[in-house]
Design a protein around this motif. Sequence first.
Motif, PDB file in Angstrom:
ATOM      1  N   MET A  76       2.359   2.758   2.178  1.00 48.84           N
ATOM      2  CA  MET A  76       3.565   2.810   3.070  1.00 48.84           C
ATOM      3  C   MET A  76       4.611   1.650   2.716  1.00 48.84           C
ATOM      4  O   MET A  76       5.874   1.970   2.326  1.00 48.84           O
ATOM      5  N   GLY A  77       4.095   0.531   2.190  1.00 51.73           N
ATOM      6  CA  GLY A  77       4.987  -0.524   1.883  1.00 51.73           C
ATOM      7  C   GLY A  77       5.509  -0.297   0.598  1.00 51.73           C
ATOM      8  O   GLY A  77       6.718  -0.529   0.528  1.00 51.73           O
TER       9      GLY A  77
ATOM     10  N   ILE B 227      -0.318 -11.829  11.276  1.00 46.61           N
ATOM     11  CA  ILE B 227       0.806 -11.722  10.539  1.00 46.61           C
ATOM     12  C   ILE B 227       2.223 -12.077  11.098  1.00 46.61           C
ATOM     13  O   ILE B 227       3.037 -12.952  10.633  1.00 46.61           O
TER      14      ILE B 227
ATOM     15  N   GLY C 225       0.767  -1.193  -0.049  1.00 47.07           N
ATOM     16  CA  GLY C 225       0.152  -0.023   0.072  1.00 47.07           C
ATOM     17  C   GLY C 225       0.931   1.245   0.009  1.00 47.07           C
ATOM     18  O   GLY C 225       2.072   1.267  -0.643  1.00 47.07           O
TER      19      GLY C 225
ATOM     20  N   GLU D 252       1.750  -9.585  -0.913  1.00 47.29           N
ATOM     21  CA  GLU D 252       0.337  -8.879  -0.658  1.00 47.29           C
ATOM     22  C   GLU D 252      -0.616 -10.268  -0.510  1.00 47.29           C
ATOM     23  O   GLU D 252      -0.217 -11.340  -0.606  1.00 47.29           O
TER      24      GLU D 252
ATOM     25  N   PHE E 186       8.208   4.547   9.459  1.00 50.71           N
ATOM     26  CA  PHE E 186       8.347   5.565   8.502  1.00 50.71           C
ATOM     27  C   PHE E 186       7.279   6.390   8.368  1.00 50.71           C
ATOM     28  O   PHE E 186       6.415   6.112   8.704  1.00 50.71           O
TER      29      PHE E 186
HETATM   30  N1  NAD Z   1      -0.427   6.348   5.462  1.00 43.85           N
HETATM   31  C1  NAD Z   1       0.496   6.878   6.470  1.00 43.85           C
HETATM   32  O1  NAD Z   1       0.737   7.964   6.470  1.00 43.85           O
HETATM   33  C2  NAD Z   1       1.408   6.082   7.506  1.00 43.85           C
HETATM   34  C3  NAD Z   1       2.428   6.569   8.183  1.00 43.85           C
HETATM   35  C4  NAD Z   1       3.143   5.874   9.024  1.00 43.85           C
HETATM   36  C5  NAD Z   1       2.702   4.646   9.349  1.00 43.85           C
HETATM   37  N2  NAD Z   1       1.573   3.910   8.761  1.00 43.85           N
HETATM   38  C6  NAD Z   1       1.210   2.718   9.022  1.00 43.85           C
HETATM   39  O2  NAD Z   1       1.719   1.853   7.915  1.00 43.85           O
HETATM   40  C7  NAD Z   1       0.743   0.802   7.930  1.00 43.85           C
HETATM   41  C8  NAD Z   1       0.137   0.594   6.488  1.00 43.85           C
HETATM   42  O3  NAD Z   1      -0.539   1.991   5.939  1.00 43.85           O
HETATM   43  P1  NAD Z   1      -0.751   2.380   4.733  1.00 43.85           P
HETATM   44  O4  NAD Z   1      -1.329   3.705   4.629  1.00 43.85           O
HETATM   45  O5  NAD Z   1       0.333   1.961   3.840  1.00 43.85           O
HETATM   46  O6  NAD Z   1      -2.135   1.414   4.396  1.00 43.85           O
HETATM   47  P2  NAD Z   1      -2.662   1.175   2.992  1.00 43.85           P
HETATM   48  O7  NAD Z   1      -4.058   0.818   3.240  1.00 43.85           O
HETATM   49  O8  NAD Z   1      -2.275   2.062   1.847  1.00 43.85           O
HETATM   50  O9  NAD Z   1      -1.844  -0.416   2.619  1.00 43.85           O
HETATM   51  C9  NAD Z   1      -1.944  -1.457   3.537  1.00 43.85           C
HETATM   52  C10 NAD Z   1      -1.762  -2.886   2.248  1.00 43.85           C
HETATM   53  O10 NAD Z   1      -1.740  -3.960   3.093  1.00 43.85           O
HETATM   54  C11 NAD Z   1      -2.162  -4.818   2.206  1.00 43.85           C
HETATM   55  N3  NAD Z   1      -2.600  -6.005   3.186  1.00 43.85           N
HETATM   56  C12 NAD Z   1      -3.562  -6.007   4.112  1.00 43.85           C
HETATM   57  N4  NAD Z   1      -3.631  -7.333   4.905  1.00 43.85           N
HETATM   58  C13 NAD Z   1      -2.537  -7.942   4.394  1.00 43.85           C
HETATM   59  C14 NAD Z   1      -1.929  -9.331   4.662  1.00 43.85           C
HETATM   60  N5  NAD Z   1      -2.405 -10.179   5.597  1.00 43.85           N
HETATM   61  N6  NAD Z   1      -0.957  -9.813   4.006  1.00 43.85           N
HETATM   62  C15 NAD Z   1      -0.356  -8.992   3.043  1.00 43.85           C
HETATM   63  N7  NAD Z   1      -0.660  -7.782   2.851  1.00 43.85           N
HETATM   64  C16 NAD Z   1      -1.790  -7.167   3.444  1.00 43.85           C
HETATM   65  C17 NAD Z   1      -3.371  -4.388   1.703  1.00 43.85           C
HETATM   66  O11 NAD Z   1      -3.968  -5.338   0.628  1.00 43.85           O
HETATM   67  C18 NAD Z   1      -3.076  -2.867   1.405  1.00 43.85           C
HETATM   68  O12 NAD Z   1      -2.438  -2.788   0.024  1.00 43.85           O
HETATM   69  C19 NAD Z   1      -0.438   0.924   8.884  1.00 43.85           C
HETATM   70  O13 NAD Z   1       0.141   0.298  10.023  1.00 43.85           O
HETATM   71  C20 NAD Z   1      -0.082   2.355   9.200  1.00 43.85           C
HETATM   72  O14 NAD Z   1      -0.795   2.873  10.618  1.00 43.85           O
HETATM   73  C21 NAD Z   1       0.939   4.682   7.577  1.00 43.85           C
END
Ligand code: NAD
Length: 697
Positions: A307-308, A393, A305, A326, A434
């Motif tokens: 962040m990843g 996970i 997503g 994913e 991050f």
């Molecule tokens: N968005 C931000 O600004 C931000 C900043 C710092 C940290 N975070 C943290 O990072 C994490 C991810 O946030 P994001 O914004 O990237 O979310 P996002 O919704 O953009 O992405 C999450 C991804 O994880 C995938 N996913 C879900 N369950 C899964 C599994 N069991 N196995 C593999 N993939 C799986 C989903 O398909 C999705 O693509 C959260 O913990 C969030 O709190 C987010």
Amino acid sequence: MPQVVRYTREDNIGVITIDYPPVNAMGHPVRAGLMEALQQGQGDVRASVLLLVCEGRTFIAGADIREFGKPIQAPWLTEVVDALENTDKPVVAAIHGTALGGGLETALGCHYRLALASARLGLPEVKLGLLPGAGGTQRLPRLTGAEAALDMITTGRFVPADEALSLGIVDRVAEGTDPKAAGLAYARELAEQNAAVRRVREREDRLAGDRGSDIFARFRASVEKKAKGQFAPFRCVDAVEAAFTLPFEEGLKRERELFSQCMESPQRAGLIHAFFAEREVAKVKGLSRDTPVRDVQKVGIIGAGTMGGGIAMNFANAGLPVTIVEVAQEALDKGLGVIRRNYENSAKKGRISQQQVEERMALIHGSLSYEDLREADLVIEAVFEDMAIKKEIFGTLDKVCKPGAILASNTSTLDIDEIASVTSRPEDVVGMHFFSPANVMKLLENVRGSATSDEVKATVMALAKKIGKVGVMVGNCYGFVGNRMLHKRGAEATALVDEGATPQQVDKVLTDLGYPMGQFAMSDLAGIDVGYRIRQERRKAGEDIPPSWMDKLAEQGRLGQKTGAGVYRYEEGSRTPVPDPEVDRLIAEFRQEQGITPREISDQEILERCMYVMINEGAKILEEGIADRPLDIDIVWIYGYGFPAWRGGPMFWADQIGLDRILGTVKGYRDSVGGEQWQPAVLLEKLVAEGKGFADL
Ligand SMILES: NC(=O)c1ccc[n+]([C@@H]2O[C@H](COP(=O)([O-])OP(=O)(O)OC[C@H]3O[C@@H](n4cnc5c(N)ncnc54)[C@H](O)[C@@H]3O)[C@@H](O)[C@H]2O)c1
């Protein structure tokens, strides 16, 4: 011990060599040594040309930071530069590595300049709230004209050797890696030609064209946009302009005055604090410097997503192969597509080559199977902010990953110990938080769990450096350092709107303070659903989180920039927030439902409630040992949230305001607004009682 500056002669070339590791900084021994060596060279009847060159990896790379804040011992740099320029034999500087700040000013005092092709030159003083104070603002424009000098001095940008040649800063670029050999060859040529002494101060030709032009007004307008609220960049423009309006000596005097003004500015103090704090955060309290670091060669990431994908780019940029896992092919394809687009955009802007795009993409592999993480040395989980999913996970990772692999979570708020508890190896579990966009933002908040081993802590700190981030080690609690403080600010900002402020009024107070964006523009960027999910999680856990108009936005699908509307509205393809009457109506409706009569809210109240609530929370964070030092909090805020570095970070800024004043205001809001966030931190009360500041901790 080798002499810091030595004079030798090779045939008819007098060679002045600086040897002051690690970077030949312009400290007192170098300044004094240069004066002496120069005298020797002057008096050496068999030397017809003098060559200035440095040993080690670089030419003089700037001022000596060990001298910062101390009285300067004579000779001053200006005297050294003048002495070089006034020498009656031609002096040649041979530059390798970087010639920065006082180093470049020294080279500008020489009569001829040669640079190795790999060298870079710059006057970065502005980044520390200063301007070049040893004639740089008067000499550089005499070589380049106004445009390039203004650009380099107001931004602190480094220019590569070939650009320096085309700008007229150096006379020659040489291939190879030996500055002395290249310098000697050039000096011999000059000696053969009986080349004359050529003083930059006497040059007028590049000044004439820009005299009376509108370029200074244009630069002031651009500084106003790019460096709003900052003091030094404007003084830089003033100083360069003086080169065009005053005779050289008077220009130097003007430069000196402006330099002193910068030295006395509180912004200079803030920037110096930030500069040292950035170095200091690498030293983690209680972690010995010789703690072994695990070798990380292969990285796994869960979730492609927002962040990843960004996290994966960091490692690919550093040349490490990354496997992203994913749940579904569609999500994976989408995530990889975003990564490619980001790289393609960088290539379009000329930041990387098309070949680098392909090389980096080739390092990133997508997968739908955890089995592909067997070889990973580090796995970073970045899926939805949901404890149940994360636990599932980590249970799987515990089974799949090899012994010694580091298991990290990018969670923004959740308990690292609870996540670690589902594994058989909590010592290998750590938070690696991050910031979005993860491929851009410099901060990496590393979160230690109660069982995290020293080796793992040392490894994630080293990894931060490897991928070009500033790593800060923090303790485990809700939101860690950054988000714990941010959420206090967010709740207060939201409440201020409940009570009668508009989102744009709140945001303007914050951008006027120097943040690049306000609270609500930031929510739109991060996604309104992110905060909403967090609040819902906390409500599920039984916490008393009052309803807010922000929940209504999320429930209506106004998720921010990604849906074209959130707190603000966004035109197709634009990231500029536009106030939306729809939102005003939604807020009015919410107030009515809650029985709130809106009142007039002053900017001062917004500033205090948004900022002092953070400082009070910061003090609690220190008291609980979540942050080791106030400077760790300052760095988190400067690099994670764009807090203006020239205010030194929120804790440094608090000291400048005065903790007694802050405590008084906090107590005032405790009595008028109420809530645990306004309960004064014990540490704040203690510091005030002792007449101390955060800096005394
Ligand atoms: N968005 C931000 O600004 C931000 C900043 C710092 C940290 N975070 C943290 O990072 C994490 C991810 O946030 P994001 O914004 O990237 O979310 P996002 O919704 O953009 O992405 C999450 C991804 O994880 C995938 N996913 C879900 N369950 C899964 C599994 N069991 N196995 C593999 N993939 C799986 C989903 O398909 C999705 O693509 C959260 O913990 C969030 O709190 C987010």
